[in-house]
Design a protein around this motif. Structure first.
Motif, PDB file in Angstrom:
ATOM      1  N   GLU A 134       0.837  -1.213   0.000  1.00  0.00           N
ATOM      2  CA  GLU A 134       0.000   0.000   0.000  1.00  0.00           C
ATOM      3  C   GLU A 134       0.865   1.254   0.000  1.00  0.00           C
ATOM      4  O   GLU A 134       0.594   2.221  -0.707  1.00  0.00           O
ATOM      5  CB  GLU A 134      -0.937   0.002   1.195  1.00  0.00           C
ATOM      6  N   SER A 135       1.923   1.211   0.784  1.00  0.00           N
ATOM      7  CA  SER A 135       2.794   2.387   0.852  1.00  0.00           C
ATOM      8  C   SER A 135       3.450   2.641  -0.518  1.00  0.00           C
ATOM      9  O   SER A 135       3.527   3.781  -0.985  1.00  0.00           O
ATOM     10  CB  SER A 135       3.800   2.144   1.970  1.00  0.00           C
ATOM     11  N   LEU A 136       3.887   1.580  -1.204  1.00  0.00           N
ATOM     12  CA  LEU A 136       4.515   1.763  -2.528  1.00  0.00           C
ATOM     13  C   LEU A 136       3.503   2.252  -3.562  1.00  0.00           C
ATOM     14  O   LEU A 136       3.810   3.099  -4.402  1.00  0.00           O
ATOM     15  CB  LEU A 136       5.145   0.439  -2.996  1.00  0.00           C
ATOM     16  N   ILE A 137       2.292   1.695  -3.485  1.00  0.00           N
ATOM     17  CA  ILE A 137       1.241   2.094  -4.433  1.00  0.00           C
ATOM     18  C   ILE A 137       0.931   3.581  -4.273  1.00  0.00           C
ATOM     19  O   ILE A 137       0.828   4.322  -5.248  1.00  0.00           O
ATOM     20  CB  ILE A 137      -0.016   1.212  -4.213  1.00  0.00           C
ATOM     21  N   ASN A 138       0.838   4.023  -3.015  1.00  0.00           N
ATOM     22  CA  ASN A 138       0.550   5.444  -2.757  1.00  0.00           C
ATOM     23  C   ASN A 138       1.726   6.329  -3.151  1.00  0.00           C
ATOM     24  O   ASN A 138       1.571   7.356  -3.798  1.00  0.00           O
ATOM     25  CB  ASN A 138       0.201   5.667  -1.288  1.00  0.00           C
ATOM     26  N   TRP A 147      -6.174  -1.052  -6.694  1.00  0.00           N
ATOM     27  CA  TRP A 147      -5.923  -1.426  -5.288  1.00  0.00           C
ATOM     28  C   TRP A 147      -7.137  -1.053  -4.450  1.00  0.00           C
ATOM     29  O   TRP A 147      -7.635   0.069  -4.521  1.00  0.00           O
ATOM     30  CB  TRP A 147      -4.684  -0.692  -4.791  1.00  0.00           C
ATOM     31  N   SER A 148      -7.626  -1.978  -3.660  1.00  0.00           N
ATOM     32  CA  SER A 148      -8.871  -1.713  -2.941  1.00  0.00           C
ATOM     33  C   SER A 148      -8.921  -2.511  -1.643  1.00  0.00           C
ATOM     34  O   SER A 148      -8.654  -3.719  -1.628  1.00  0.00           O
ATOM     35  CB  SER A 148     -10.029  -2.138  -3.858  1.00  0.00           C
ATOM     36  N   HIS A 149      -9.313  -1.820  -0.588  1.00  0.00           N
ATOM     37  CA  HIS A 149      -9.482  -2.490   0.704  1.00  0.00           C
ATOM     38  C   HIS A 149     -10.885  -3.085   0.756  1.00  0.00           C
ATOM     39  O   HIS A 149     -11.740  -2.668   1.549  1.00  0.00           O
ATOM     40  CB  HIS A 149      -9.254  -1.491   1.839  1.00  0.00           C
ATOM     41  N   ALA A 150     -11.114  -4.077  -0.083  1.00  0.00           N
ATOM     42  CA  ALA A 150     -12.476  -4.593  -0.282  1.00  0.00           C
ATOM     43  C   ALA A 150     -12.832  -5.718   0.690  1.00  0.00           C
ATOM     44  O   ALA A 150     -13.997  -6.103   0.793  1.00  0.00           O
ATOM     45  CB  ALA A 150     -12.625  -5.103  -1.715  1.00  0.00           C
ATOM     46  N   GLY A 151     -11.857  -6.282   1.399  1.00  0.00           N
ATOM     47  CA  GLY A 151     -12.150  -7.475   2.200  1.00  0.00           C
ATOM     48  C   GLY A 151     -12.404  -8.669   1.289  1.00  0.00           C
ATOM     49  O   GLY A 151     -12.186  -8.592   0.070  1.00  0.00           O
ATOM     50  N   LEU A 175      -7.766  -6.160  -2.745  1.00  0.00           N
ATOM     51  CA  LEU A 175      -7.866  -6.643  -4.123  1.00  0.00           C
ATOM     52  C   LEU A 175      -7.041  -5.739  -5.032  1.00  0.00           C
ATOM     53  O   LEU A 175      -6.861  -4.553  -4.736  1.00  0.00           O
ATOM     54  CB  LEU A 175      -9.326  -6.644  -4.585  1.00  0.00           C
ATOM     55  N   MET A 176      -6.590  -6.300  -6.137  1.00  0.00           N
ATOM     56  CA  MET A 176      -5.782  -5.484  -7.083  1.00  0.00           C
ATOM     57  C   MET A 176      -5.787  -6.129  -8.457  1.00  0.00           C
ATOM     58  O   MET A 176      -6.255  -7.256  -8.624  1.00  0.00           O
ATOM     59  CB  MET A 176      -4.351  -5.331  -6.544  1.00  0.00           C
ATOM     60  N   GLN A 177      -5.254  -5.376  -9.439  1.00  0.00           N
ATOM     61  CA  GLN A 177      -5.029  -5.885 -10.788  1.00  0.00           C
ATOM     62  C   GLN A 177      -3.575  -6.357 -10.776  1.00  0.00           C
ATOM     63  O   GLN A 177      -2.644  -5.532 -10.764  1.00  0.00           O
ATOM     64  CB  GLN A 177      -5.242  -4.734 -11.783  1.00  0.00           C
ATOM     65  N   PRO A 178      -3.319  -7.659 -10.782  1.00  0.00           N
ATOM     66  CA  PRO A 178      -1.956  -8.121 -10.505  1.00  0.00           C
ATOM     67  C   PRO A 178      -0.913  -7.710 -11.538  1.00  0.00           C
ATOM     68  O   PRO A 178       0.204  -7.343 -11.174  1.00  0.00           O
ATOM     69  CB  PRO A 178      -2.099  -9.645 -10.429  1.00  0.00           C
ATOM     70  N   ALA A 179      -1.268  -7.770 -12.827  1.00  0.00           N
ATOM     71  CA  ALA A 179      -0.261  -7.409 -13.844  1.00  0.00           C
ATOM     72  C   ALA A 179       0.090  -5.923 -13.738  1.00  0.00           C
ATOM     73  O   ALA A 179       1.255  -5.529 -13.900  1.00  0.00           O
ATOM     74  CB  ALA A 179      -0.781  -7.741 -15.237  1.00  0.00           C
ATOM     75  N   ALA A 180      -0.937  -5.099 -13.431  1.00  0.00           N
ATOM     76  CA  ALA A 180      -0.685  -3.660 -13.278  1.00  0.00           C
ATOM     77  C   ALA A 180       0.159  -3.396 -12.037  1.00  0.00           C
ATOM     78  O   ALA A 180       1.046  -2.532 -12.048  1.00  0.00           O
ATOM     79  CB  ALA A 180      -2.009  -2.911 -13.183  1.00  0.00           C
ATOM     80  N   LEU A 181      -0.107  -4.151 -10.984  1.00  0.00           N
ATOM     81  CA  LEU A 181       0.662  -3.933  -9.754  1.00  0.00           C
ATOM     82  C   LEU A 181       2.129  -4.297  -9.955  1.00  0.00           C
ATOM     83  O   LEU A 181       3.024  -3.515  -9.628  1.00  0.00           O
ATOM     84  CB  LEU A 181       0.055  -4.731  -8.588  1.00  0.00           C
ATOM     85  N   VAL A 182       2.394  -5.479 -10.515  1.00  0.00           N
ATOM     86  CA  VAL A 182       3.811  -5.857 -10.639  1.00  0.00           C
ATOM     87  C   VAL A 182       4.533  -4.967 -11.648  1.00  0.00           C
ATOM     88  O   VAL A 182       5.697  -4.635 -11.465  1.00  0.00           O
ATOM     89  CB  VAL A 182       4.035  -7.365 -10.931  1.00  0.00           C
ATOM     90  N   ARG A 183       3.814  -4.533 -12.686  1.00  0.00           N
ATOM     91  CA  ARG A 183       4.474  -3.613 -13.625  1.00  0.00           C
ATOM     92  C   ARG A 183       4.790  -2.287 -12.917  1.00  0.00           C
ATOM     93  O   ARG A 183       5.868  -1.711 -13.095  1.00  0.00           O
ATOM     94  CB  ARG A 183       3.588  -3.368 -14.846  1.00  0.00           C
ATOM     95  N   GLY A 184       3.854  -1.825 -12.101  1.00  0.00           N
ATOM     96  CA  GLY A 184       4.100  -0.586 -11.349  1.00  0.00           C
ATOM     97  C   GLY A 184       5.250  -0.746 -10.361  1.00  0.00           C
ATOM     98  O   GLY A 184       6.039   0.183 -10.155  1.00  0.00           O
ATOM     99  N   LEU A 185       5.343  -1.925  -9.759  1.00  0.00           N
ATOM    100  CA  LEU A 185       6.455  -2.171  -8.822  1.00  0.00           C
ATOM    101  C   LEU A 185       7.789  -2.164  -9.578  1.00  0.00           C
ATOM    102  O   LEU A 185       8.789  -1.642  -9.100  1.00  0.00           O
ATOM    103  CB  LEU A 185       6.251  -3.498  -8.088  1.00  0.00           C
TER     104      LEU A 185
END
Ligand code: FAD
Length: 442
Positions: A114-118, A126-130, A186-196
């Motif tokens: 979360e800290s990296l995404i922000n 990215w969503s705190h959806a439970g 929850l997240m979009q995994p390909a978008a997250l790892v590309r962003g990382l």
């Protein structure tokens, strides 16, 4: 030389990856290179390890190498749940401290992501959806009762959601009951790892489409990583290659390669959303783990994930015919839940390979002089890969912490597999048996 026999072989039909803009041209391994540390495998674990090494050593040369594009492997093709709760089998662990340690590690991974995404503005839904854990019939309900007891023991908060209330979110009365736990993201995994990848510190160089085909030591004791068009010399290798770790000669006969599969629809229209009364942005995993995972993304696609296959040759183990059958099974699971959406097509069906061990134990630590490994995510590697990669870098550099002690306390040696052909026969029988027993939950 230790020759790496089999490389990843992922399909080109992953919806998450295809939904992203095409990536910029890759940098590949070429010529003779040297590095202070080389991380092999750019999934959650490798991305996290490389970042942490660079944070500790801003002047060092760190290479992060992957056989494929970042986001093309399992880390970019999963169902996008970043789960705080320990895995089902870990939840049954008799030692309460063990479970609290796992919970703390997973939650620190979520905080880290979360800290990296922000910080870097990573657009990844990215969503705190439970998360809902859903039961269809009696078998699922029995699993759900068991899960509730485990949560009570753990002292975790949750809510029980009955059919009608559940239907007002999911748009289906297929489920009789669910337990909602609030700590999952929850997240979009390909978008997250590309962003990382895009936000890595400047002293991490990412080499994609650069399979490492051999690992050997030269006369001076340095590791030599041989690729197709070059080689890297380094004193320190971090393997974050999940199931492929066995191809490097480590954890041989201790990991099980498993594939699971997903299909998704095109985004639903306003009318389709209203017609079934469904909300966007939620995720449900099956109370009976052999059942079906369902997700509704923020951009309103419905995802169905089920089916496990034992894949000794990774993606190559699954024929086109088997993939067609899996897609049909996904379609049936979709129509069982959303019969009135029969005109909404699936646009993508894909699979991905990950590692489990028979004793559900993750490996973390040193396997050779200058070689460290984190492997065996047991199918919940978004959080686990993230935290284990960071702590592996700490371990390599001798940076002690309570979390490092915790991860060392909860990891161990995956148990040995029986030899082939007994292993394959046993795993296939177990998967079929579980699928048969769980057919009402599929
Ligand atoms: C359909 C599906 C749904 C899933 N759903 C979830 C979920 O919702 N939540 C969750 O937490 N987990 C889920 N998982 C599991 C999760 O994806 C994995 O646990 C996680 O991605 C493991 O991360 P990792 O970094 O350890 O390994 P990986 O992501 O597998 O990364 C390993 C990398 O090593 C590279 N590599 C291998 N060999 C070589 C070589 N010789 N040279 C160079 N590079 C090499 C590979 O290309 C790969 O990119 C799911 C998996 C699948 C397939």
């Amino acid at each position: 030389m230790n020759s790496i026999v089999k490389l990843p072989y992922d399909d080109s039909t992953c919806g998450w990856y295809e939904a992203l803009p095409p990536p910029a041209a890759s940098h590949r391994l070429q010529g003779q290179q040297s590095a202070d540390h080389v991380v092999i495998g750019a999934g959650f674990a490798g991305l996290s390890a490389a970042r942490r090494l660079a944070e500790h050593l801003p002047d060092a040369r760190i290479l992060l190498v992957d056989a494929q594009r970042v986001g093309y492997g399992a880390s970019g093709r999963n169902s996008g749940f970043v789960i705080d709760l320990p895995h089902k089998f870990a939840l049954e662990h008799p030692d309460p401290q063990h479970k609290q340690r796992l919970l703390g590690l997973n939650r620190s991974a979520i905080a880290q992501l979360e800290s990296l995404i922000n910080q870097h503005g990573i657009q990844c839904q990215w969503s705190h959806a439970g998360k809902y854990q859903g039961a269809v019939g009696d078998r699922g309900l029995a699993y759900l009762d068991h899960f509730q007891g485990l949560l009570d023991n753990l002292g975790e908060t949750y809510s029980v959601v009955e059919r009608r209330e559940l239907a007002s979110v999911l748009g289906t009365e297929h489920y009789s009951r669910a337990i909602f736990t609030p700590g999952c993201y929850l997240m979009q995994p390909a978008a997250l790892v590309r962003g990382l990848r895009d936000s890595l510190p400047a002293n991490v160089e990412v080499l994609e489409e650069s399979p490492i085909r051999g690992l050997e030591r030269d006369a001076s004791g340095l590791w030599v990583l041989n690729g197709d068009n070059g080689a890297i010399r380094t004193p320190s290798v971090l393997l974050s290659t999940s199931i492929f770790t066995q191809e490097f000669g480590y954890l041989r006969n201790r990991l099980l390669p498993v594939m699971t599969f997903a299909s998704w629809t095109r985004p639903l229209t306003d009318e389709e959303m209203a017609s079934v009364g469904i909300q966007p942005d939620w995720g449900l995993t099956p109370a009976d783990h052999a059942g079906t995972t369902v997700r509704m993304t923020q951009d309103r696609r419905l995802i169905i994930r089920n089916t496990y296959k034992h894949v000794p040759r990774y993606g190559r183990s699954v024929s086109g015919g088997t993939r067609d059958k899996i897609r049909e099974d996904h379609r049936k699971a979709f129509l069982d839940r959303y019969p009135t959406l029969s005109r909404v097509p699936f646009t993508h069906t894909w699979g991905g390979t990950y590692a489990i061990s028979r004793n559900f134990t993750n490996f973390f630590g040193k396997v050779n002089e200058g070689v460290h490994v984190t492997a065996c995510d047991n199918g919940v590697g978004a959080a686990w890969g993230t935290v284990s990669g960071r702590l592996l870098a700490d371990k390599v550099l001798g940076a002690d912490s309570q979390q490092l002690q915790d991860i060392q306390a909860v990891t161990g040696m995956p148990s040995l597999n029986p030899p082939e052909p007994f292993l394959g026969m046993g795993v296939r029988t177990r998967i079929r048996w579980a699928a048969w027993n769980s057919r009402s939950e599929l």
